[in-house]
Design a protein around this motif. Structure first.
Motif, PDB file in Angstrom:
ATOM      1  N   GLU A  26       0.851  -1.191   0.000  1.00 25.60           N
ATOM      2  CA  GLU A  26       0.000   0.000   0.000  1.00 25.60           C
ATOM      3  C   GLU A  26       0.884   1.238   0.000  1.00 25.60           C
ATOM      4  OE1 GLU A  26      -3.198   2.039   2.956  1.00 25.60           O
ATOM      5  OE2 GLU A  26      -3.246  -0.135   2.738  1.00 25.60           O
ATOM      6  N   THR A  55       6.231   5.007  -2.873  1.00 25.01           N
ATOM      7  CA  THR A  55       5.754   6.259  -3.451  1.00 25.01           C
ATOM      8  C   THR A  55       6.723   6.758  -4.513  1.00 25.01           C
ATOM      9  OG1 THR A  55       4.609   6.829  -1.414  1.00 25.01           O
ATOM     10  CG2 THR A  55       5.088   8.633  -2.917  1.00 25.01           C
ATOM     11  N   ARG A 114      -3.123   5.821 -13.681  1.00 22.71           N
ATOM     12  CA  ARG A 114      -3.720   5.180 -12.510  1.00 22.71           C
ATOM     13  C   ARG A 114      -2.684   5.034 -11.398  1.00 22.71           C
ATOM     14  NH1 ARG A 114      -3.439   0.171 -11.141  1.00 22.71           N
ATOM     15  NH2 ARG A 114      -3.130  -0.629 -13.227  1.00 22.71           N
ATOM     16  N   VAL A 115      -1.465   4.628 -11.742  1.00 23.29           N
ATOM     17  CA  VAL A 115      -0.397   4.498 -10.738  1.00 23.29           C
ATOM     18  C   VAL A 115      -0.129   5.836 -10.071  1.00 23.29           C
ATOM     19  CG1 VAL A 115       2.079   4.032 -10.439  1.00 23.29           C
ATOM     20  CG2 VAL A 115       0.674   2.474 -11.817  1.00 23.29           C
ATOM     21  N   GLU A 133      -3.104   6.694  -7.777  1.00 23.35           N
ATOM     22  CA  GLU A 133      -3.087   5.875  -6.553  1.00 23.35           C
ATOM     23  C   GLU A 133      -1.997   6.324  -5.584  1.00 23.35           C
ATOM     24  OE1 GLU A 133      -2.793   1.836  -7.940  1.00 23.35           O
ATOM     25  OE2 GLU A 133      -4.932   1.747  -8.436  1.00 23.35           O
TER      26      GLU A 133
END
Length: 116
Positions: A5, A35, A80-81, A84
């Motif tokens: 996550e 990240t 999308r990455v 997110e």
């Protein structure tokens, strides 16, 4: 936080001092690495700059595919990455998705990497 996550970009400054001021905890290092991996791709870096520089600071997937030279599904995957990871927001209008840079999202990363 479950493995895999991402730590939302807006929370990085709250949990982590700049890397040169104090040692980073293992769990924070793992979250930060995930990240940063979202940014560590040339296409994603270009997408961030293309979205930010686009008229109104917002771009549709349809506006990004040709200039990036990648297929629509590939561009959508990269977007999308980034979304997110907390760098972009997404809004759906009809069949198209529009993306905008999250204000301050890159500031959090820059602050963590600061040497002062």
């Amino acid at each position: 936080m479950p493995v895999g996550e991402l730590l939302p970009v807006r929370d990085l400054q709250a949990c982590c001092a700049p890397l040169t001021r104090e040692p980073i905890a293992q769990d924070n290092a793992e979250s930060l690495a995930r990240t940063l991996r979202a940014l560590a791709d040339p296409a994603r870096l270009r997408l961030i700059s293309m979205v930010s520089a686009h008229e109104g600071g917002e771009a549709c997937v349809c506006d990004l595919t040709e200039p990036l030279g990648l297929s629509q599904p590939t561009v959508s995957h990269h977007l999308r990455v980034l979304a997110e990871a907390g760098f972009l927001t997404r809004s759906k209008r009809g069949t198209w998705a529009y993306y905008r840079l999250v204000p301050g999202s890159l500031d959090g990363i820059a602050g963590l990497l600061a040497t002062v």
